[in-house]
Design a protein around this motif. Sequence first.
Motif, mmCIF file in Angstrom:
data_model
loop_
_atom_site.group_PDB
_atom_site.id
_atom_site.type_symbol
_atom_site.label_atom_id
_atom_site.label_comp_id
_atom_site.label_asym_id
_atom_site.label_seq_id
_atom_site.Cartn_x
_atom_site.Cartn_y
_atom_site.Cartn_z
ATOM 1 N N LYS A 1 -6.734 7.425 -10.363
ATOM 2 C CA LYS A 1 -7.989 7.882 -10.555
ATOM 3 C C LYS A 1 -8.859 7.572 -9.196
ATOM 4 C CE LYS A 1 -12.772 8.453 -13.220
ATOM 5 N NZ LYS A 1 -13.108 8.667 -14.037
ATOM 6 N N LYS A 2 -8.574 5.808 -8.558
ATOM 7 C CA LYS A 2 -9.219 5.747 -7.373
ATOM 8 C C LYS A 2 -8.481 6.397 -6.322
ATOM 9 C CE LYS A 2 -9.307 0.938 -5.192
ATOM 10 N NZ LYS A 2 -9.662 -0.433 -5.042
ATOM 11 N N GLU A 3 -7.095 6.511 -6.316
ATOM 12 C CA GLU A 3 -6.444 7.206 -5.196
ATOM 13 C C GLU A 3 -6.986 9.223 -5.294
ATOM 14 O OE1 GLU A 3 -3.958 7.765 -2.013
ATOM 15 O OE2 GLU A 3 -4.350 5.933 -2.622
ATOM 16 N N LYS B 1 1.150 4.317 -2.744
ATOM 17 C CA LYS B 1 0.641 5.264 -2.737
ATOM 18 C C LYS B 1 1.919 6.580 -3.027
ATOM 19 C CE LYS B 1 -1.663 6.483 1.202
ATOM 20 N NZ LYS B 1 -2.188 7.484 2.777
ATOM 21 N N TYR C 1 -3.374 4.295 -15.111
ATOM 22 C CA TYR C 1 -4.712 5.411 -15.098
ATOM 23 C C TYR C 1 -5.948 4.746 -14.317
ATOM 24 C CZ TYR C 1 -3.885 8.751 -18.631
ATOM 25 O OH TYR C 1 -3.027 9.594 -19.561
ATOM 26 N N PHE C 2 -5.855 3.739 -13.723
ATOM 27 C CA PHE C 2 -7.223 3.088 -12.833
ATOM 28 C C PHE C 2 -6.737 3.465 -11.500
ATOM 29 C CE2 PHE C 2 -8.445 -0.050 -9.778
ATOM 30 C CZ PHE C 2 -9.400 -0.041 -10.505
ATOM 31 N N VAL C 3 -5.602 2.884 -11.112
ATOM 32 C CA VAL C 3 -5.125 3.027 -9.672
ATOM 33 C C VAL C 3 -4.536 4.866 -9.865
ATOM 34 C CG1 VAL C 3 -4.220 1.080 -9.257
ATOM 35 C CG2 VAL C 3 -3.388 2.684 -9.902
ATOM 36 N N GLY D 1 -9.151 10.656 -8.231
ATOM 37 C CA GLY D 1 -10.846 10.733 -8.197
ATOM 38 C C GLY D 1 -10.333 11.639 -9.696
ATOM 39 N N THR D 2 -9.300 11.129 -10.151
ATOM 40 C CA THR D 2 -9.111 12.444 -11.817
ATOM 41 C C THR D 2 -8.634 11.451 -12.528
ATOM 42 O OG1 THR D 2 -8.894 14.293 -12.795
ATOM 43 C CG2 THR D 2 -7.790 14.361 -11.201
ATOM 44 N N THR D 3 -8.574 11.371 -13.558
ATOM 45 C CA THR D 3 -7.114 10.529 -14.177
ATOM 46 C C THR D 3 -5.396 11.544 -14.282
ATOM 47 O OG1 THR D 3 -7.779 11.379 -16.239
ATOM 48 C CG2 THR D 3 -9.076 9.400 -15.030
ATOM 49 N N HIS E 1 -3.363 0.656 -15.848
ATOM 50 C CA HIS E 1 -3.463 0.181 -14.590
ATOM 51 C C HIS E 1 -3.464 1.113 -13.825
ATOM 52 C CE1 HIS E 1 -1.616 -1.503 -10.833
ATOM 53 N NE2 HIS E 1 -2.936 -1.100 -9.971
ATOM 54 N N ARG F 1 0.862 -1.279 0.195
ATOM 55 C CA ARG F 1 0.007 0.340 -0.245
ATOM 56 C C ARG F 1 1.087 1.649 0.390
ATOM 57 N NH1 ARG F 1 -4.104 2.865 -1.894
ATOM 58 N NH2 ARG F 1 -4.099 4.455 -0.763
#
Length: 265
Positions: A249-251, A212, A245-247, A253-255, A243, A208
């Motif tokens: 945006k998840k972190e 981050k 881009y996915f993580v 809230g934007t790409t 991947h 984790r």
Amino acid sequence: MKITEIKSCTVGPVLSAEQFIAEHFFVFLAKGKMNGYDGNKHYVLKAGESCLVRKNRLARYNKVRYNNEFEKVIIFLDEAFLKAFQKKHSIVFKKFISKDAFVKFKKDNLINSFLLSLEPYYNNSGNISQTFSDIKREELLLILLQLHPELSDILFDFGIPGRLDLEKFMQQNYKFNVSIERFAFLTGRSLSAFKRDFKTIFQETPNRWLLKRRLQEARFLIEEKKQKPTDIYLDLGFEDITHFYFVFKKEFGTTPSEISGAKIY
């Protein structure tokens, strides 16, 4: 025949794409350029130059083609071979203290002559058969130790990495895409001790925290340094742009592309 006319050749196992260097290897660049990074320094290897890449190091390297050409010779000096060599020859240690992962060599006629001597032993796949590989590796090692006797301290040190400052090491090397087991080994800890110490220092699990930390650096590079997402994701330890881009945006809230205005492809 000129030294730059040597074609790609490998003596020993296949070069791993992993960013952990498990065994020493010698590399000579005949055509093109190689860029290397070990967490401390950046290195450049140009055509006609050679170096030793040290084991038990984290390192990245990439190739740059010139006129669409890139030719290299890689010769592995694995621990089993080195132990057999040590039994056969008298080794003198020199207290060499450099910590560089890439040890560059000055150009020398002995090295050039050795490289030219490899050509008759190539097979169709650019390798040298086991019948001759140990003989040629021994020849190379004798040459290197004659030219650079201080290498004995590097090549014949068969110990494991000592216990390091975990926080300092991780802050310096978080961008390298290697397993948690590798990080534990390089900091001189068992896997369980590494996870325990890591939790105490960072208040996070290693996986984790690494994610981050890499994403924080990515956002900084995109927002503040105006770098393109496609130019940084590999250097930050992400294997796949989708991947990343996915993580991201998840972190946040934007790409990355929404921040930079860039497209993924």
